[in-house]
Motif scaffolding. Structure first.
Motif, PDB file in Angstrom:
ATOM      1  N   HIS A   1       0.586  -1.407   0.330  1.00  0.00           N
ATOM      2  CA  HIS A   1      -0.024   0.041   0.099  1.00  0.00           C
ATOM      3  C   HIS A   1       0.804   1.059   0.107  1.00  0.00           C
ATOM      4  O   HIS A   1       0.970   2.077  -0.926  1.00  0.00           O
TER       5      HIS A   1
ATOM      6  N   TYR B   1      -3.703  -0.176   7.403  1.00  0.00           N
ATOM      7  CA  TYR B   1      -5.238   0.195   6.602  1.00  0.00           C
ATOM      8  C   TYR B   1      -6.198  -0.552   6.852  1.00  0.00           C
ATOM      9  O   TYR B   1      -5.974  -1.682   6.935  1.00  0.00           O
TER      10      TYR B   1
ATOM     11  N   SER C   1      -9.528  -1.362   0.444  1.00  0.00           N
ATOM     12  CA  SER C   1      -9.242  -0.327   1.558  1.00  0.00           C
ATOM     13  C   SER C   1     -10.487   0.715   1.907  1.00  0.00           C
ATOM     14  O   SER C   1     -11.018   0.995   1.206  1.00  0.00           O
ATOM     15  N   ASN C   2      -9.918   0.978   3.054  1.00  0.00           N
ATOM     16  CA  ASN C   2     -11.008   2.065   3.473  1.00  0.00           C
ATOM     17  C   ASN C   2     -10.381   2.822   4.550  1.00  0.00           C
ATOM     18  O   ASN C   2     -10.269   2.921   5.882  1.00  0.00           O
TER      19      ASN C   2
ATOM     20  N   ASN D   1      -6.657   4.365   6.521  1.00  0.00           N
ATOM     21  CA  ASN D   1      -5.875   3.839   7.131  1.00  0.00           C
ATOM     22  C   ASN D   1      -5.822   5.269   8.758  1.00  0.00           C
ATOM     23  O   ASN D   1      -6.209   6.092   9.036  1.00  0.00           O
TER      24      ASN D   1
ATOM     25  N   ASN E   1      -6.585   6.498   0.654  1.00  0.00           N
ATOM     26  CA  ASN E   1      -6.550   4.928   0.358  1.00  0.00           C
ATOM     27  C   ASN E   1      -5.167   4.947  -0.367  1.00  0.00           C
ATOM     28  O   ASN E   1      -5.261   5.678  -1.542  1.00  0.00           O
TER      29      ASN E   1
ATOM     30  N   TYR F   1      -1.825   2.698  -3.068  1.00  0.00           N
ATOM     31  CA  TYR F   1      -1.629   1.128  -3.407  1.00  0.00           C
ATOM     32  C   TYR F   1       0.309   1.681  -4.086  1.00  0.00           C
ATOM     33  O   TYR F   1       0.316   2.850  -4.959  1.00  0.00           O
TER      34      TYR F   1
END
Length: 210
Positions: free
Chosen positions: A121, A129, A191-192, A194, A200, A202
């Protein structure tokens, strides 16, 4: 009889290999932000992980493949960063999606047997995350035939079902997820936000299969 058994056993062993995974350089920068409120957090160990064994013909099948997302206009970066092979945590190597629940999806172009997925991430800061869910399907819309291979959403806040996997702190080693031959053409990563902010991020996802 015994000789035939030993020959078969040796053949089975030779048909497997330990997954080879190239790691980026460690890069923690800035003032650490305390990670609070995550009760199901996995203990962080660096340098102790044992990579899984996979069939000998398993290879990286996601390199350069098309990426789509719930956020068509990333705040930072490009969607294709997810499969470009670069795992560094510097500026210009990661994509930032909007807040709340978001997903990124890789099209493997054909249904594959998936054995391992490695996910990064954002590893320039120790953060976790929320609601990390990884699913596989042959349906691009994920309306049918969905198989969940990782789910750290312990309270179903993402609406994808309660998960039993632990949340984890990001490091340069990434998260290695065993898929055990799960078949599918599309791999989706949720994902929601962190533990530092609501965004979010990546850097890279690598799918190993055949």
């Amino acid at each position: 009889m015994i000789g035939a058994f030993l020959s078969s056993f040796a053949s089975t062993l030779s048909a497997d290999k330990i997954l080879e995974l190239e790691l980026p350089k460690p890069k923690f920068s800035g003032t650490p932000v305390p990670i609070k409120g995550i009760l199901h957090l996995e203990k962080t160990t660096i340098g102790e992980r044992v990579l899984p064994t996979v069939p000998d013909d398993v290879e990286l099948v996601s390199d350069g493949k098309e990426v789509t997302s719930s956020d068509d206009w990333p705040i930072i970066g490009e969607l294709e960063f997810l499969t470009d092979g670069d795992k560094d945590a510097d500026e210009g190597y990661y994509v930032e999606l909007g807040p709340d629940l978001q997903w990124m999806q890789i099209d493997l172009e054909a249904s594959k047997e998936i054995f391992v997925i490695a996910l990064w991430h954002y590893h320039s800061q120790a953060r976790a995350y929320h609601d990390v869910v990884v699913q596989v399907s042959d349906d691009a819309e994920f309306g049918s035939g969905v198989k969940t291979i990782f789910n750290s959403d312990h309270d179903n806040s993402a609406g994808l079902g309660k998960g039993k996997d632990k949340a984890y702190i990001e490091t340069h080693e990434g998260k290695v997820i065993e898929a055990k031959g799960t078949k599918g053409q599309y791999v989706r990563f949720y994902s929601n936000g962190n533990s530092t902010d609501t965004m979010n991020h990546y850097i890279e996802a690598q799918v190993f299969g055949r």
